[in-house]
Structure formats: structure tokens, C-alpha cells
Design a protein around this motif. Structure first.
Motif, PDB file in Angstrom:
ATOM      1  N   THR A   6       0.842  -1.199   0.000  1.00  0.00           N
ATOM      2  CA  THR A   6       0.000   0.000   0.000  1.00  0.00           C
ATOM      3  C   THR A   6       0.876   1.248   0.000  1.00  0.00           C
ATOM      4  O   THR A   6       1.842   1.336   0.767  1.00  0.00           O
ATOM      5  CB  THR A   6      -0.931   0.023   1.225  1.00  0.00           C
ATOM      6  N   ALA A   7       0.535   2.186  -0.878  1.00  0.00           N
ATOM      7  CA  ALA A   7       1.207   3.488  -0.915  1.00  0.00           C
ATOM      8  C   ALA A   7       0.271   4.519  -0.300  1.00  0.00           C
ATOM      9  O   ALA A   7      -0.882   4.655  -0.733  1.00  0.00           O
ATOM     10  CB  ALA A   7       1.557   3.871  -2.351  1.00  0.00           C
ATOM     11  N   TYR A   8       0.764   5.229   0.698  1.00  0.00           N
ATOM     12  CA  TYR A   8      -0.027   6.244   1.396  1.00  0.00           C
ATOM     13  C   TYR A   8       0.423   7.607   0.861  1.00  0.00           C
ATOM     14  O   TYR A   8       1.517   8.080   1.190  1.00  0.00           O
ATOM     15  CB  TYR A   8       0.189   6.131   2.911  1.00  0.00           C
ATOM     16  N   GLY A   9      -0.400   8.204   0.011  1.00  0.00           N
ATOM     17  CA  GLY A   9      -0.002   9.396  -0.731  1.00  0.00           C
ATOM     18  C   GLY A   9      -0.633  10.669  -0.192  1.00  0.00           C
ATOM     19  O   GLY A   9      -1.819  10.695   0.160  1.00  0.00           O
ATOM     20  N   SER A  10       0.181  11.736  -0.125  1.00  0.00           N
ATOM     21  CA  SER A  10      -0.278  13.051   0.335  1.00  0.00           C
ATOM     22  C   SER A  10      -0.292  14.004  -0.850  1.00  0.00           C
ATOM     23  O   SER A  10       0.752  14.244  -1.464  1.00  0.00           O
ATOM     24  CB  SER A  10       0.674  13.577   1.414  1.00  0.00           C
ATOM     25  N   TRP A  11      -1.460  14.590  -1.138  1.00  0.00           N
ATOM     26  CA  TRP A  11      -1.664  15.330  -2.389  1.00  0.00           C
ATOM     27  C   TRP A  11      -1.886  16.817  -2.158  1.00  0.00           C
ATOM     28  O   TRP A  11      -2.661  17.449  -2.852  1.00  0.00           O
ATOM     29  CB  TRP A  11      -2.844  14.711  -3.152  1.00  0.00           C
ATOM     30  N   ARG A  12      -1.210  17.387  -1.153  1.00  0.00           N
ATOM     31  CA  ARG A  12      -1.374  18.802  -0.832  1.00  0.00           C
ATOM     32  C   ARG A  12      -2.864  19.108  -0.666  1.00  0.00           C
ATOM     33  O   ARG A  12      -3.516  18.488   0.150  1.00  0.00           O
ATOM     34  CB  ARG A  12      -0.675  19.678  -1.877  1.00  0.00           C
ATOM     35  N   GLY A  66      -5.178  18.197  -2.389  1.00  0.00           N
ATOM     36  CA  GLY A  66      -5.962  17.064  -2.899  1.00  0.00           C
ATOM     37  C   GLY A  66      -6.161  15.959  -1.886  1.00  0.00           C
ATOM     38  O   GLY A  66      -6.785  14.944  -2.195  1.00  0.00           O
ATOM     39  N   GLY A  67      -5.634  16.130  -0.667  1.00  0.00           N
ATOM     40  CA  GLY A  67      -5.914  15.176   0.397  1.00  0.00           C
ATOM     41  C   GLY A  67      -5.032  13.937   0.393  1.00  0.00           C
ATOM     42  O   GLY A  67      -3.858  13.980   0.022  1.00  0.00           O
ATOM     43  N   LEU A  68      -5.646  12.819   0.779  1.00  0.00           N
ATOM     44  CA  LEU A  68      -4.959  11.556   1.055  1.00  0.00           C
ATOM     45  C   LEU A  68      -5.465  10.466   0.131  1.00  0.00           C
ATOM     46  O   LEU A  68      -6.672  10.342  -0.075  1.00  0.00           O
ATOM     47  CB  LEU A  68      -5.248  11.160   2.520  1.00  0.00           C
ATOM     48  N   THR A  69      -4.526   9.660  -0.418  1.00  0.00           N
ATOM     49  CA  THR A  69      -4.949   8.449  -1.128  1.00  0.00           C
ATOM     50  C   THR A  69      -4.243   7.233  -0.554  1.00  0.00           C
ATOM     51  O   THR A  69      -3.083   7.318  -0.136  1.00  0.00           O
ATOM     52  CB  THR A  69      -4.635   8.488  -2.648  1.00  0.00           C
ATOM     53  N   LEU A  70      -4.953   6.122  -0.539  1.00  0.00           N
ATOM     54  CA  LEU A  70      -4.347   4.808  -0.319  1.00  0.00           C
ATOM     55  C   LEU A  70      -4.384   4.082  -1.656  1.00  0.00           C
ATOM     56  O   LEU A  70      -5.465   3.947  -2.263  1.00  0.00           O
ATOM     57  CB  LEU A  70      -5.125   4.009   0.738  1.00  0.00           C
TER      58      LEU A  70
END
Length: 414
Positions: free
Chosen positions: A222-228, A230-234
Motif C-alpha cells: 500500500t502506498a499512502y499518498g499526500s496530495w497537498r 488534494g488530500g490523502l490516497t491509499l
């Protein structure tokens, strides 16, 4: 030695034990401490520096590797014998970004869309650091566009980067295959809908918001991404060539955005998510560090926020007040799922106990002294500490960079 250390503005359960001006280049962004050496990316001095911290009370600058012209190396990652360093256009050297609002409230691709002359290098540099103070470049991944912002690499075949490549509005997620570190290759990509301009996608987000991947931290598949903004994605990255979305959360608006770091604590099914303060005097609103319950990855739920520094009026102090970065529990460093370290810009370095996930408690803090001189060349930047990155080594020694103030070496006594 001890009496020559800059006197911190504030400390509680933390003590400054060492300081370095990084060989006369005191501007620092990301740092890695690896085998007793700190590798520090620069914001203004381009390139990166190497500081010998085997004696943490007496750090010694031992090397500097310049960046190609027009290029910055703000972020880097070290593991085993490899050091990965980003190459990207030095955006803060561009007059159009002199007002930081332009950088943080518009798509970078839009601001620089008319740039014809490519006077910079974009991509990923790979160094052999088997001799820690003498990095030797062995590979390079060339990319079109602005280049890479940040990397996640903790050994093995795969690295993960945020990159602004031609045709996209801003930084997206790329997986990089390092099967042969001399010949890195892009393997997969993922972006938020609306970012692929070349394919005719139209941004659906509000004016003044910047949707861009800061970086992702990977745990398992799982990649836990921070999008400024744009919030959070898993993302499911089981197939590294085809990342797929598990869930997306965004709390901006009503909160101010700037999601910067998402740190998974897999043993507790928790995720620490930090929103970066990006404008002076809290003009972008109060920014928080959130704790999410991720027992069900398709439905991450925020269960608490970390307390804000309260011992001074940091909004009135000037410059940025609010979270910036977390210690990321990298292999070989200090690893804990209950003790979290963060930088808070003009409020320095903070430690938190999250044993009770519903009630995070601050357990220590150190606010370094104001920088002796300004390295930041943007007009009107205040001469105020802006603690940027934090790295805690396996012995629990804290290292923190600043845009102007050099490297602080801190002992935690909580």
C-alpha cells in the motif's frame, strides 16, 4: 564546544547537543542519517552536503556534491550502499515564485507552461555510497518536465517518486524499477483525475487549490499518498506497474489543505497524516496533524488531532507556523508506533506520545535560535527559524534542518 551552541528559544524534555552550518551552506531541506553521516539536500545552495555525525556533539562537514546548473536537490534517500537524489528545476530561483503564494496556490505546470529553455536537469540521480563520505554517481533516470519532488526508497527493487512530467498539471505518483541501479526505469504511474492535461482531463478542483503529490510512503503493498490540497490516497501497489486506488479522502475545504506526509503505523492500523503550513502568519488557516484509523483501508477515519504548541504566540512570531514534516520510521532509524516526531517550522521540533490514539500528548519540544544569516533569496523572508525536516537515528538522537539555520542535533529526554 557546548557553550558555543546557539541558545534555543525554548526547550522542554529536549536538549541541543550539536550544531553545524553544513560547511557554510546552512540551508537544509531533507536529511538522511546513514552509517554515521548526514546527507542534506539544499534549498538555495543547490546540490547536497555530507556531514560526519559519528560524534553527534561535534558534527563535521566533509563533502558537498553540486547539482547541475538550474537544478535543486532538495530531497534524497539513503539505504544500504545507495543514495537516491532528486533532480528538478530550482523553482525558488525563478522570479515567478518569489511570492510563495504562487507556488502553493497554483498548479506548478500552469506557472511554468511557457518555459521553452530547459536550463535544468530533471530526473533521479543514483549514487554508490559504499564509501559514505565519497558518493559516486552510477546511474541516472532522465525525465521530461520539471523533475522529481520527493522519493521513498528503503532498499530492494522499487523506489517511489512524485514527479512533474510533461502533460500533467503538477506532481504525480511514479514507481521506479531499480533492478539495475545503473539503469533506473519508470514502471507505473497514477494521478488524481483532472491532472492529465495532455489526455484532455480538466481540473475539477477549486481555484487557488493545488492538487499535487508531495510524496507517498509505502508499507507492504500500500502506498499512502499526500496530495497537498488534494488530500490523502491509499493506493494498491501489489502490481508496481499498475497502481490502483483503494480510497481517497479530502478535508480541504473546510480545512486548509497542504497534506504533506502520511506515515503508516501498520502494527496498530493507524496512519499519521500531516498538513503543512505553507503561508506566513497562518494565512492558510490552522494546520493540523491527524491520526486516522485504517483498519478498513477502504474507509480511513480520522479519530484525533495532535495538540498545537501553546507556550508562545507563534502566529504572531511570523513566517510559517504549523507542521511541516515527520520522522518517517525508516529501516535502520528510530522506529516507534507510539512516539512521533514532527517539525513545526517557527515552533521547532516536537515529540508526541500516541499510546492512546484518541488523545495524543506532546512530550517534548525544542525551538532553535533564529538563523544567523538568511540563505533564502526570496524578497522579504523573515529571519525566523523554520524547522524543516527531522530524522531520529537508532540511538534516539534527533537531527533537524532549517531553510537558513543549519543542522541542529538534539537529545530527547522525555
Amino acid at each position: 564546544m557546548a557553550n558555543t551552541l546557539p541558545r534555543p528559544d525554548y526547550s522542554r524534555n529536549m536538549r541541543l547537543i550539536g550544531h553545524s552550518d553544513q560547511g557554510g551552506r546552512p540551508d537544509g531541506v531533507q536529511l538522511m542519517v546513514h552509517r554515521g553521516f548526514a546527507y542534506i539536500g539544499h534549498m538555495v545552495s543547490q546540490g547536497f552536503s555530507i556531514v560526519d555525525v559519528r560524534d553527534p556533539k561535534n558534527p563535521q562537514a566533509v563533502g558537498y556534491i553540486p547539482a547541475p546548473p538550474g537544478t535543486w536537490n532538495v530531497h534524497l534517500q539513503a539505504h544500504d550502499d545507495l543514495l537516491l537524489v532528486i533532480n528538478a528545476r530550482d523553482l525558488f530561483a525563478d522570479a515567478r515564485f518569489a511570492d510563495e503564494k504562487v507556488y502553493y496556490t497554483r498548479q506548478v505546470g500552469e506557472t511554468v507552461s511557457d518555459v521553452q529553455d530547459k536550463g535544468w536537469s530533471a530526473g533521479l540521480r543514483v549514487f554508490d555510497i559504499s564509501v559514505p563520505d565519497k558518493p559516486r554517481e552510477i546511474g541516472f533516470l532522465s525525465l521530461n518536465g520539471i523533475g522529481i519532488h520527493r522519493i521513498w526508497y528503503v532498499g530492494g527493487r522499487w523506489a517511489y517518486v512524485s514527479a512533474l512530467i510533461d502533460g500533467f498539471t503538477d506532481y504525480i505518483f511514479l514507481t521506479i524499477d531499480l533492478a539495475d541501479p545503473r539503469k533506473p526505469e519508470v514502471a507505473g504511474r497514477w494521478w488524481l483525475p483532472g491532472m492529465n492535461q495532455a489526455a484532455g482531463e480538466q481540473p475539477a478542483w477549486p481555484e487557488g487549490k493545488r492538487y499535487a503529490l508531495h510524496h507517498a510512503i509505502i508499507a507492504g503493498d500500500t502506498a499512502y499518498g499526500s496530495w497537498r490540497d488534494g488530500g490523502l490516497t491509499l493506493l494498491d501497489v501489489k502490481d508496481r506497474t499498475r497502481p490502483t486506488l483503494i480510497s481517497h479522502r479530502n478535508w480541504s475545504p473546510p480545512f486548509g489543505g497542504g497534506t504533506h506526509t502520511a506515515l503508516p503505523l501498520p502494527d496498530r492500523n493507524l496512519l499519521v497524516v500531516l498538513d503543512e503550513a505553507v503561508l506566513d502568519n497562518q494565512e492558510d488557516g490552522e494546520k493540523l496533524i491527524w491520526l486516522f484509523d485504517i483498519r478498513d483501508p477502504s474507509n480511513p477515519v480520522s479519530i484525533s488531532t495532535f495538540p498545537q504548541p501553546k507556550e508562545a504566540d507563534y502566529v504572531a512570531k511570523g513566517a510559517h507556523f504549523g507542521p511541516h514534516n515527520l520522522h518517517e520510521n525508516r529501516p535502520g532509524s528510530f522506529i516507534s508506533s507510539t512516539l512521533i516526531f514532527a517539525t513545526y517550522q517557527n515552533a521547532g521540533v516536537r515529540a508526541y506520545d500516541i499510546s492512546d490514539p484518541y488523545h495524543p500528548v506532546e512530550t517534548g519540544a525544542l525551538v532553535p535560535a533564529a538563523p544567523e544569516r538568511m540563505m533564502d533569496t526570496r524578497p522579504g523572508r523573515p529571519q525566523i527559524i523554520q524547522s524543516c525536516d527531522v530524522f531520529v537515528d537508532a540511538q534516539g538522537i534527533i537531527y533537524s534542518t532549517d531553510y537558513n539555520g543549519g543542522l541542529s542535533v538534539i537529545e530527547y529526554r522525555g
